[in-house]
Design an enzyme around this catalytic site. Structure first.
Site, PDB file in Angstrom:
ATOM      1  N   ASP A  73       0.923  -1.261  -0.089  1.00 15.31           N
ATOM      2  CA  ASP A  73      -0.006  -0.033  -0.126  1.00 15.31           C
ATOM      3  C   ASP A  73       0.851   1.221  -0.085  1.00 15.31           C
ATOM      4  O   ASP A  73       2.283   1.228   0.111  1.00 15.31           O
ATOM      5  CB  ASP A  73      -0.986   0.067   1.045  1.00 15.31           C
ATOM      6  CG  ASP A  73      -0.209  -0.536   2.537  1.00 15.31           C
ATOM      7  OD1 ASP A  73       0.994  -0.345   2.580  1.00 15.31           O
ATOM      8  OD2 ASP A  73      -1.023  -1.106   3.484  1.00 15.31           O
ATOM      9  N   ASN A 142      -7.133  -2.715  14.488  1.00 14.78           N
ATOM     10  CA  ASN A 142      -8.505  -2.900  14.409  1.00 14.78           C
ATOM     11  C   ASN A 142      -8.826  -4.239  13.498  1.00 14.78           C
ATOM     12  O   ASN A 142      -9.859  -4.047  12.735  1.00 14.78           O
ATOM     13  CB  ASN A 142      -9.136  -1.709  13.623  1.00 14.78           C
ATOM     14  CG  ASN A 142      -8.533  -1.348  12.592  1.00 14.78           C
ATOM     15  OD1 ASN A 142      -7.665  -1.873  12.194  1.00 14.78           O
ATOM     16  ND2 ASN A 142      -9.002  -0.153  11.945  1.00 14.78           N
ATOM     17  N   HIS A 144      -7.042  -4.660  10.407  1.00 14.36           N
ATOM     18  CA  HIS A 144      -6.944  -4.437   8.974  1.00 14.36           C
ATOM     19  C   HIS A 144      -5.764  -5.138   8.484  1.00 14.36           C
ATOM     20  O   HIS A 144      -4.930  -5.163   9.264  1.00 14.36           O
ATOM     21  CB  HIS A 144      -6.790  -2.691   8.609  1.00 14.36           C
ATOM     22  CG  HIS A 144      -5.610  -2.146   9.288  1.00 14.36           C
ATOM     23  ND1 HIS A 144      -5.622  -0.699   9.589  1.00 14.36           N
ATOM     24  CD2 HIS A 144      -4.486  -2.444   9.304  1.00 14.36           C
ATOM     25  CE1 HIS A 144      -4.193  -0.429   9.644  1.00 14.36           C
ATOM     26  NE2 HIS A 144      -3.554  -1.492   9.460  1.00 14.36           N
ATOM     27  N   GLU A 149      -9.700  -1.808   5.604  1.00 15.22           N
ATOM     28  CA  GLU A 149     -10.097  -1.193   7.119  1.00 15.22           C
ATOM     29  C   GLU A 149     -11.392  -2.241   7.325  1.00 15.22           C
ATOM     30  O   GLU A 149     -12.119  -2.492   6.329  1.00 15.22           O
ATOM     31  CB  GLU A 149     -10.319   0.480   7.194  1.00 15.22           C
ATOM     32  CG  GLU A 149      -9.282   1.038   6.951  1.00 15.22           C
ATOM     33  CD  GLU A 149      -8.317   1.185   8.202  1.00 15.22           C
ATOM     34  OE1 GLU A 149      -8.431   0.034   8.942  1.00 15.22           O
ATOM     35  OE2 GLU A 149      -7.475   1.897   8.149  1.00 15.22           O
TER      36      GLU A 149
HETATM   37  C1  F6R Z   1       1.541  -1.213   6.270  1.00 15.53           C
HETATM   38  C2  F6R Z   1       0.180  -1.809   6.324  1.00 15.53           C
HETATM   39  C3  F6R Z   1      -0.564  -1.916   7.567  1.00 15.53           C
HETATM   40  C4  F6R Z   1       0.410  -2.195   8.809  1.00 15.53           C
HETATM   41  C5  F6R Z   1      -0.326  -2.307   9.917  1.00 15.53           C
HETATM   42  C6  F6R Z   1       0.484  -2.989  11.273  1.00 15.53           C
HETATM   43  O1  F6R Z   1       2.129  -1.109   4.790  1.00 15.53           O
HETATM   44  O2  F6R Z   1      -0.362  -2.232   5.373  1.00 15.53           O
HETATM   45  O3  F6R Z   1      -1.500  -2.854   7.353  1.00 15.53           O
HETATM   46  O4  F6R Z   1       0.906  -3.669   8.485  1.00 15.53           O
HETATM   47  O5  F6R Z   1      -0.793  -1.212  10.172  1.00 15.53           O
HETATM   48  O6  F6R Z   1       1.494  -1.574  11.358  1.00 15.53           O
HETATM   49  P1  F6R Z   1       2.423  -1.908  12.620  1.00 15.53           P
HETATM   50  O7  F6R Z   1       3.450  -2.971  12.049  1.00 15.53           O
HETATM   51  O8  F6R Z   1       3.345  -0.464  12.331  1.00 15.53           O
HETATM   52  O9  F6R Z   1       1.802  -2.023  13.794  1.00 15.53           O
END
Ligand code: F6R
Length: 261
Positions: A73, A142, A144, A149
């Site tokens: 992303d 959450n 995702h 989301e």
């Molecule tokens: C980032 C992404 C998100 C993260 C998730 C966890 O490219 O796609 O889904 O993997 O928000 O983020 P961290 O590892 O910072 O807790």
């Protein structure tokens, strides 16, 4: 370490052990298939893994010289070349240090005038190369995956999406704690794009992920918890450390689509 459950959860004592295990998976894949297509996430969960891969590359034991890497992303709205962009993150953490040629790093064009078209182009590229050999994922508190989301349909493809308020809050730590600086939109691979990967490894470490891991273990497939989409995928494993795999009970809050303890 032990493995159990239908969505296979593999639990380790520490974050370091999880990171080593994920790095081992990447090295093994690239050893067998140097031309592998791999999609990496950004964020803090994978940073130790990326560090281990960089160390291996420095020692000449690992290289992405022939591989193809895809961003999971990317934010919309940051200036081109911003150090906070996910392209900069993956370039710093993986591309340069692991010998991946620039042209083998793929990402959606978030600066295009038509973001819808840019999303479709990225989706087409992923389809044309035959999908990912390996998709690595983190998970939001959450539930995702990517920036899909709560409420995202299972059949979603790469598209422009809005970050949930709790995601912007969590990511404010990368923007001096200022939530107003966190972009509101992104282009993300969709759930069905993610599910087109041959193999998926989801990584969750630390107490802040205990809620989503607990919900993921107990929930059936629901749009309120996007990571449950992985229940439909035949080759997914979830690597967790002790803190993320704790005994705390969490419940899905259907009305909010979030989690509460
Ligand atoms: C980032 C992404 C998100 C993260 C998730 C966890 O490219 O796609 O889904 O993997 O928000 O983020 P961290 O590892 O910072 O807790």
């Amino acid at each position: 370490m032990r493995a159990n459950n239908s969505l296979e959860i593999v639990d380790f004592e520490s974050e370091l052990e999880v990171s080593q295990a994920i790095a081992d998976e990447v090295v093994e894949l690239v050893t067998v298939n140097p031309f592998a297509k791999i999609s990496f996430p950004t964020g803090s969960t994978l940073q130790k893994t990326y560090g281990i891969l960089r160390d291996s590359a420095r020692l000449g034991r690992f290289s992405l010289a022939k591989a193809q890497v895809f961003l999971l992303d990317e934010y919309v709205g940051l200036p081109r070349g911003s150090i906070d962009s996910y392209l900069s993150f993956i370039s710093r953490e993986i591309q340069e240090p692991c010998g991946l040629p620039l042209e083998a790093l793929h990402f959606p064009d978030v600066h295009a005038s038509d973001l819808h078209e840019a999303s479709e182009k990225y989706e087409d590229l992923i389809r044309v190369v035959g999908g990912m050999d390996l998709q690595i994922l983190g998970i939001g508190s959450n539930g995702h995956i990517g920036f899909n989301e709560p409420g995202t349909p299972l059949n979603s493809r790469t598209r422009v999406a809005h970050l949930a308020p709790e995601t912007r809050e969590a990511n404010a730590r990368y923007f001096n704690g200022d939530i107003n600086m966190v972009p509101k939109r992104c282009i993300t691979q969709g759930l069905s794009t993610i599910l087109s990967a041959k193999k998926i490894l989801l990584v969750a470490t630390g107490l802040s992920k205990a809620g989503s891991v607990s919900a993921l273990r107990t929930s059936r497939m629901t749009e309120s918890l996007p990571a449950t989409a992985l229940l439909t995928h035949g080759d997914t494993r979830i690597f967790v450390d002790r803190q993320a795999y704790g005994n705390r009970e969490f419940f899905l809050d259907g009305s909010q689509g979030g989690l509460r303890s």
